[in-house]
Design a protein around this motif. Structure first.
Motif, PDB file in Angstrom:
ATOM      1  N   ALA B  49       0.676  80.546   2.918  1.00  0.00           N
ATOM      2  CA  ALA B  49       2.003  80.871   3.428  1.00  0.00           C
ATOM      3  C   ALA B  49       2.068  80.542   4.912  1.00  0.00           C
ATOM      4  N   THR B  50       1.035  80.953   5.624  1.00  0.00           N
ATOM      5  CA  THR B  50       0.978  80.673   7.055  1.00  0.00           C
ATOM      6  C   THR B  50       1.032  79.170   7.311  1.00  0.00           C
ATOM      7  N   ASP B  51       0.239  78.415   6.553  1.00  0.00           N
ATOM      8  CA  ASP B  51       0.249  76.956   6.692  1.00  0.00           C
ATOM      9  C   ASP B  51       1.629  76.379   6.437  1.00  0.00           C
ATOM     10  N   ALA B  52       2.341  76.991   5.510  1.00  0.00           N
ATOM     11  CA  ALA B  52       3.674  76.489   5.173  1.00  0.00           C
ATOM     12  C   ALA B  52       4.730  77.062   6.116  1.00  0.00           C
ATOM     13  N   LEU B  53       4.251  77.666   7.193  1.00  0.00           N
ATOM     14  CA  LEU B  53       5.127  78.237   8.216  1.00  0.00           C
ATOM     15  C   LEU B  53       6.032  79.346   7.696  1.00  0.00           C
ATOM     16  N   VAL B  54       5.531  80.046   6.678  1.00  0.00           N
ATOM     17  CA  VAL B  54       6.267  81.187   6.153  1.00  0.00           C
ATOM     18  C   VAL B  54       5.624  82.454   6.697  1.00  0.00           C
ATOM     19  N   LYS B  55       6.401  83.241   7.407  1.00  0.00           N
ATOM     20  CA  LYS B  55       5.848  84.477   7.949  1.00  0.00           C
ATOM     21  C   LYS B  55       5.867  85.586   6.906  1.00  0.00           C
ATOM     22  N   VAL B  56       4.670  86.004   6.476  1.00  0.00           N
ATOM     23  CA  VAL B  56       4.540  87.113   5.531  1.00  0.00           C
ATOM     24  C   VAL B  56       3.325  87.920   5.947  1.00  0.00           C
ATOM     25  N   SER B  57       3.448  89.221   5.887  1.00  0.00           N
ATOM     26  CA  SER B  57       2.275  90.030   6.223  1.00  0.00           C
ATOM     27  C   SER B  57       1.392  90.145   4.996  1.00  0.00           C
ATOM     28  N   LEU B  58       0.114  90.441   5.241  1.00  0.00           N
ATOM     29  CA  LEU B  58      -0.830  90.573   4.144  1.00  0.00           C
ATOM     30  C   LEU B  58      -0.415  91.717   3.225  1.00  0.00           C
ATOM     31  N   ALA B  59       0.126  92.777   3.810  1.00  0.00           N
ATOM     32  CA  ALA B  59       0.576  93.917   2.999  1.00  0.00           C
ATOM     33  C   ALA B  59       1.630  93.463   2.001  1.00  0.00           C
TER      34      ALA B  59
END
Lengths: 139, 139
Positions: B49-59
DNA sequence: ATAGCTGCAAATGCTTTGCAAGGCC
DNA sequence: GGCCTTGCAAAGCATTTGCAGCTAT
């Protein structure tokens, strides 16, 4: 039949795999192997040791369980994320796992015969086959 | 074909199971379901997700994965203590598990037929059968 | 004597939770 | 607006590790 005699089997078991027969290992081996096939978690075994008035730290329980696994005296079974079970039955067999009770039951009837195992990927060989049949209470 | 169109499938998927199509869930559904069968850990998916520039928390990753499991979109596979894999293939199938690489591979050839399953203990019914064939590198 | 064990306490790694702020219907 | 979601940080668990002291051989 003195107290010393009681530990003979456990003592031989430890010797045979080259582990020093310390007080803790003897006691744990006795708890594990002298009451038929069983499935325990580290926490459970720790409780049993405490009940049996054997002083063992949890760290030692973990160390010992893993040493026993490496020595082939135990088999580790993973059925739930974040909890390991240790099975005193090291033979080829499968398990029922009761999802709500967190209970493992041996299946001695060997369902998956060697012949049926699919060919593993190139460059690898089968090290073990784990079959877990998850069950739940009938509604 | 605009950016909006890209999310159609994921959107319908979420609607069909009654989960609100939030930005995070849409992105994760897209990562999970639009590239064939896959097996991911929470950590891996977070990285993607991070690589795809999507901001998501691990939680949120964990929450979402479990919601997807509950909704029947994913299946959780337990092969190692302390780590869960999530499989986008929810059909009846088994796995090879590469012990040193920590890699899961689907076996579509269904080895264990329904007929062969031993009778579960009284008062219980089979909820799932997990077969994991552990493999290691050939020496 | 000495290599191997043990135990404590601290550290780790994965996963979950509490709660305030934000987003979807 | 109201309820569902999210995100952060903190908490939670099972398990592992570092290291000083102990023990079997």
């Amino acid at each position: 039949m003195g107290q010393t005699r009681t530990y003979t089997r456990a003592l031989e078991q430890l010797r045979s795999v080259g582990l020093r027969p310390t007080r803790q290992r003897l006691a744990l081996a006795k708890l594990l192997f002298e009451q038929g096939d069983r499935h325990v978690t580290a926490e459970q075994l720790h409780g049993e040791a405490t009940d049996a008035l054997v002083k063992v730290s949890l760290a030692t329980i973990y160390n010992t369980l893993h040493q026993f696994v490496d020595a082939g005296l135990l088999r580790e079974v993973v059925v739930e994320p974040g909890r390991s079970y240790f099975d005193t039955n090291t033979g080829d067999h499968h398990h029922f796992f009761h999802e709500s009770q967190g209970d493992l039951i041996d299946i001695n009837d060997n369902v998956l015969e060697r012949a049926n195992i699919p060919t593993p990927p190139d460059g690898t060989r089968v090290s073990r086959v784990d079959v877990v049949i998850r069950v739940r209470d009938e509604e």
